[in-house]
Design an enzyme around this catalytic site. Sequence first.
Site, mmCIF file in Angstrom:
data_model
loop_
_atom_site.group_PDB
_atom_site.id
_atom_site.type_symbol
_atom_site.label_atom_id
_atom_site.label_comp_id
_atom_site.label_asym_id
_atom_site.label_seq_id
_atom_site.Cartn_x
_atom_site.Cartn_y
_atom_site.Cartn_z
ATOM 1 N N ASN A 19 0.766 -1.007 0.553
ATOM 2 C CA ASN A 19 0.051 -0.324 -0.498
ATOM 3 C C ASN A 19 0.899 0.831 -0.683
ATOM 4 O O ASN A 19 1.988 1.623 0.241
ATOM 5 C CB ASN A 19 -0.922 -0.016 1.401
ATOM 6 C CG ASN A 19 -1.396 1.039 1.188
ATOM 7 O OD1 ASN A 19 -0.975 2.382 1.658
ATOM 8 N ND2 ASN A 19 -2.824 1.041 1.881
ATOM 9 N N GLY A 21 0.722 4.429 0.503
ATOM 10 C CA GLY A 21 0.032 5.388 1.447
ATOM 11 C C GLY A 21 0.415 4.750 2.525
ATOM 12 O O GLY A 21 1.461 5.922 3.081
ATOM 13 N N LYS A 22 0.710 3.941 2.987
ATOM 14 C CA LYS A 22 1.217 2.938 4.580
ATOM 15 C C LYS A 22 2.932 3.340 4.153
ATOM 16 O O LYS A 22 3.110 3.543 5.134
ATOM 17 C CB LYS A 22 1.065 1.978 4.397
ATOM 18 C CG LYS A 22 -0.845 1.466 5.211
ATOM 19 C CD LYS A 22 -1.360 0.302 5.255
ATOM 20 C CE LYS A 22 -2.080 -0.090 5.788
ATOM 21 N NZ LYS A 22 -2.026 -2.123 5.407
ATOM 22 N N ASP A 78 -0.881 -3.320 9.735
ATOM 23 C CA ASP A 78 -2.401 -4.219 9.476
ATOM 24 C C ASP A 78 -3.269 -3.015 10.335
ATOM 25 O O ASP A 78 -3.505 -2.714 11.821
ATOM 26 C CB ASP A 78 -3.254 -5.532 10.027
ATOM 27 C CG ASP A 78 -4.179 -5.625 9.663
ATOM 28 O OD1 ASP A 78 -3.630 -6.010 7.924
ATOM 29 O OD2 ASP A 78 -4.711 -5.652 9.931
ATOM 30 N N SER A 79 -4.066 -2.331 9.895
ATOM 31 C CA SER A 79 -5.014 -1.016 10.195
ATOM 32 C C SER A 79 -6.157 -0.851 9.269
ATOM 33 O O SER A 79 -6.215 -1.143 8.550
ATOM 34 C CB SER A 79 -4.270 -0.010 10.027
ATOM 35 O OG SER A 79 -3.088 0.360 8.427
ATOM 36 N N PHE A 162 -4.318 8.955 2.409
ATOM 37 C CA PHE A 162 -4.801 8.544 1.872
ATOM 38 C C PHE A 162 -6.055 7.479 2.626
ATOM 39 O O PHE A 162 -6.939 7.832 3.311
ATOM 40 C CB PHE A 162 -3.541 7.609 1.840
ATOM 41 C CG PHE A 162 -3.310 6.841 3.304
ATOM 42 C CD1 PHE A 162 -2.588 6.928 3.946
ATOM 43 C CD2 PHE A 162 -4.081 5.420 3.251
ATOM 44 C CE1 PHE A 162 -2.602 6.268 4.584
ATOM 45 C CE2 PHE A 162 -3.715 4.884 4.371
ATOM 46 C CZ PHE A 162 -2.576 5.726 4.758
ATOM 47 N N GLY A 163 -6.515 6.569 1.435
ATOM 48 C CA GLY A 163 -7.250 5.770 2.127
ATOM 49 C C GLY A 163 -8.667 6.160 2.431
ATOM 50 O O GLY A 163 -9.854 7.808 2.147
#
Length: 203
Positions: A19, A21-22, A78-79, A162-163
Amino acid sequence: MGDARRLARGDRLVVATHNAGKLREIGELLAPFGIEAVSAGALGLPEPEETGETFAENATIKARAAATAANLPALADDSGFCIAALRGGPGVRTADAAMLPDGSRDYGVGMARVRANLGEPENTAAWFVCALALAWPDGRVDVFEGRVDGTWVWPPRGERGFGFDPMFLPEGGSETFGEMDPEAKHAISHRARAFALFKAKAL
Ligand code: IMP
């Protein structure tokens, strides 16, 4: 789990995420410590299936798979976004909420889907959770978890982050995570809080 081992300046650490953004946020958090972050994507590591029921379980699965495959320490995130009126959902399934039929993700679509499931609940409480797992090639893992509380808002506001950031208003704030300066988000975010615990034990 036992005592966390520490990383030293110049160590290479796999950031076990695909990902972008992460990866950017974790890279920014690691930069001051002189740790060389290499992404799982750059090493061509496969993405394991996230079969856990909790953020901590999924972070552990991802970190362990990367540490074993790369023979290096690995950090996995993990979020997800949790909403009281959805009993904590979408939670560990947040990324799935944004999935399109072709397998790509669209977070505008994801936010609209989540909003459609909400109706007009009285309780607008929402929170983000981040579990960071640090795994070593010998299989040892330490997990650090952070959370930030607030409310969901509609329509989404802001183009930053993000997200699900544009849909989240942190407690006591007037800007969503999508509107905030990245430094302001890093000062209070679930990821920054998990990272502070990671830093205290492993850096
Ligand atoms: P996973 O941990 O890869 O399963 O996916 C977590 C998903 O939660 C991400 O794809 C984002 O949609 C969402 N998420 C996690 N952290 C954040 C954040 O800091 N801001 C906005 N969305 C986030």
